[in-house]
Design an enzyme around this catalytic site. Sequence first.
Site, PDB file in Angstrom:
ATOM      1  N   GLY A  55      -5.979 -21.260  20.416  1.00 49.81           N
ATOM      2  CA  GLY A  55      -5.022 -20.728  21.530  1.00 49.81           C
ATOM      3  C   GLY A  55      -4.261 -21.869  21.759  1.00 49.81           C
ATOM      4  O   GLY A  55      -4.341 -22.915  21.595  1.00 49.81           O
ATOM      5  N   CYS A  82     -11.183 -24.185  17.376  1.00 49.80           N
ATOM      6  CA  CYS A  82     -10.177 -24.942  18.051  1.00 49.80           C
ATOM      7  C   CYS A  82     -10.355 -24.804  19.353  1.00 49.80           C
ATOM      8  O   CYS A  82     -11.141 -25.306  20.046  1.00 49.80           O
ATOM      9  CB  CYS A  82      -8.700 -24.705  17.497  1.00 49.80           C
ATOM     10  N   TYR A  83      -9.133 -23.977  20.002  1.00 45.56           N
ATOM     11  CA  TYR A  83      -9.396 -23.949  21.442  1.00 45.56           C
ATOM     12  C   TYR A  83     -10.737 -23.163  21.774  1.00 45.56           C
ATOM     13  O   TYR A  83     -11.334 -23.486  22.787  1.00 45.56           O
ATOM     14  CB  TYR A  83      -8.202 -22.650  22.102  1.00 45.56           C
ATOM     15  N   HIS A 169      -9.289 -25.764  11.452  1.00 47.15           N
ATOM     16  CA  HIS A 169      -9.037 -24.146  10.967  1.00 47.15           C
ATOM     17  C   HIS A 169      -9.406 -23.634   9.809  1.00 47.15           C
ATOM     18  O   HIS A 169      -8.820 -23.790   8.875  1.00 47.15           O
ATOM     19  CB  HIS A 169      -7.470 -23.622  11.138  1.00 47.15           C
ATOM     20  N   GLU A 171      -9.826 -20.669   8.727  1.00 51.20           N
ATOM     21  CA  GLU A 171      -9.158 -19.611   8.370  1.00 51.20           C
ATOM     22  C   GLU A 171      -8.223 -19.649   7.627  1.00 51.20           C
ATOM     23  O   GLU A 171      -7.761 -18.768   6.659  1.00 51.20           O
ATOM     24  CB  GLU A 171      -8.766 -18.430   9.559  1.00 51.20           C
ATOM     25  N   ASP A 227       1.003   2.320   2.642  1.00 50.34           N
ATOM     26  CA  ASP A 227       0.381   2.877   3.544  1.00 50.34           C
ATOM     27  C   ASP A 227       0.292   4.358   3.307  1.00 50.34           C
ATOM     28  O   ASP A 227      -0.837   5.091   3.387  1.00 50.34           O
ATOM     29  CB  ASP A 227       0.807   2.544   5.058  1.00 50.34           C
ATOM     30  N   LYS A 366      -3.786  -4.698   5.541  1.00 49.98           N
ATOM     31  CA  LYS A 366      -2.936  -4.406   4.371  1.00 49.98           C
ATOM     32  C   LYS A 366      -3.639  -4.529   3.195  1.00 49.98           C
ATOM     33  O   LYS A 366      -3.639  -3.708   2.065  1.00 49.98           O
ATOM     34  CB  LYS A 366      -1.603  -5.192   4.478  1.00 49.98           C
TER      35      LYS A 366
END
Length: 510
Positions: A55, A82-83, A169, A171, A227, A366
Amino acid sequence: MAHQLVLVLDFGGQYNQLIARRVRECNVYCEVHPFKNAQQKIKELNPMGIIFTGGPNSVYEEDSPQIFKEIFDLGIPILGLCYGCQLMAYTLGGRVSTAQTREYGKTRTEFNTDSLLFKGLAQEATTWMSHTDYVEQIPQGFEIIANTDGCPVAAMQNESKRLYGIQFHPEVLHTDNGIKMFHNFVYEICGCKGDWTMGDYAKTAIADIRNKVGDGKVLLALSGGVDSSVAAALLAKAVGNQLTCIFVDHGFMRKNEGDEVVEAFADWGINFVRVDAEERFLSKLTDVSDPETKRKIIGEEFIRVFEDEAKKIGTVDFLVQGTIYPDVIESGAGDAAVIKSHHNVGGLPDYVDFKEIIEPLRLLFKDEVRQLGMELGLADYLVWRQPFPGPGLAIRVIGDITKEKLDILRDADYIFREEIANAGMDRSIHQYFAVLTSMRSVGVMGDGRTYDYTLALRGVTTTDFMTADFARIPYDVLEKISSRIINEVRLINRIVYDITTKPPATIEWE
Ligand code: XMP
């Protein structure tokens, strides 16, 4: 559907959806919720593990997001990123400080691979850092499990309480083995068994839909995008000819696209209505040049056309919407500014007589929607279709729209797409298309002067379409595209390639 779940608490970081996707890539179901709802969501969802996101704040700022201290005593494993890592340290009595300089980018990092979090990893690897604050002193009961030159606590753990914090990070793909770290967290630390696969999801979703629908009638607005096509396939498998799909062809589709959609659903045993509404839309848009006005008119007209067709069918019991998970995630950081009013073809409930809405993709990202599409046996070209805006080519002809301009654009766009596919780049460039700028310039062709349109080509790479980089298409590929378009499409005499990132530009030109 009872799946094991990991709860991601959103503290306003930019990679939050990516975190959730990484967890799901490990076959573990996961939901993102604002940190403010933590207590309620833990009770409701009974998570196997919790992840705090990054964040933009500093933990000691007055209004910074905080977390109730008892969360660390619930016996649920927690991973702070992180945060989230700083917040864990700060809340549990450690010290967080502000560094003189921001640590940003790829960083050599050393790991203690005895930690379950880093089990099976190399002892040294690259991580992606992006922070100014850092944990200076870890809380009691913790130990350091990774470090870099600039950051003494790149990761920390309290093994017995199953609390873990990572400053970098994992991710983002720039971090080596990031996925493996999530894998270790969910399997080694949280004890998940990996019960989230699209095969299972399809089976359960089909059974649930059958249960819900009974012998009722179902209506779906098919746009031909990924979709709505996957939603249609799922409903077709579940309830067959109780489903009617209405495909409103507004005349702003790409070349051959309307026919392809019809063909793709020809053998699915559903009721399929194609409405050819090109003239109706074009007449509403005569001399309209403002992008937002175009979007609004198209959105409204779409509803009118759909409504007219739906009336012919009479009352239906269920209306299907292709809402996907990123549309329903409520951010922890509040509302973002609206840059464009993205009209999503499918948002129609007020105007049609129905009893209930079904949103069969509501839980899916997605890439999961695509996996599900493949699982259901949907045609490849529908599953892998790049995103296409609801208003279609109407916002890729800059300014006012005519049938002639649309046809020119369709032909040019087709060649562009064909050559990108020939160059084997159709999956690595995430979205690519041509824009008819409506600007004209002087050229020379044969021995004569021309005064024709400038066509712009746009190709971007992106993970979430919120930010994007322009695609590095090789010059020889661009050359071939340019010469083919100039030779094969009339009224274009100049072609430019858009080399802006988003921000500051957006992906579409309007
Ligand atoms: P921008 O242009 O905002 O686009 O950077 C981000 C993504 O959204 C798509 N887009 C739209 N999709 N209706 C849609 O359904 C719209 O009006 C619309 N405008 C942009 C765009 O194609 C890109 O994938």
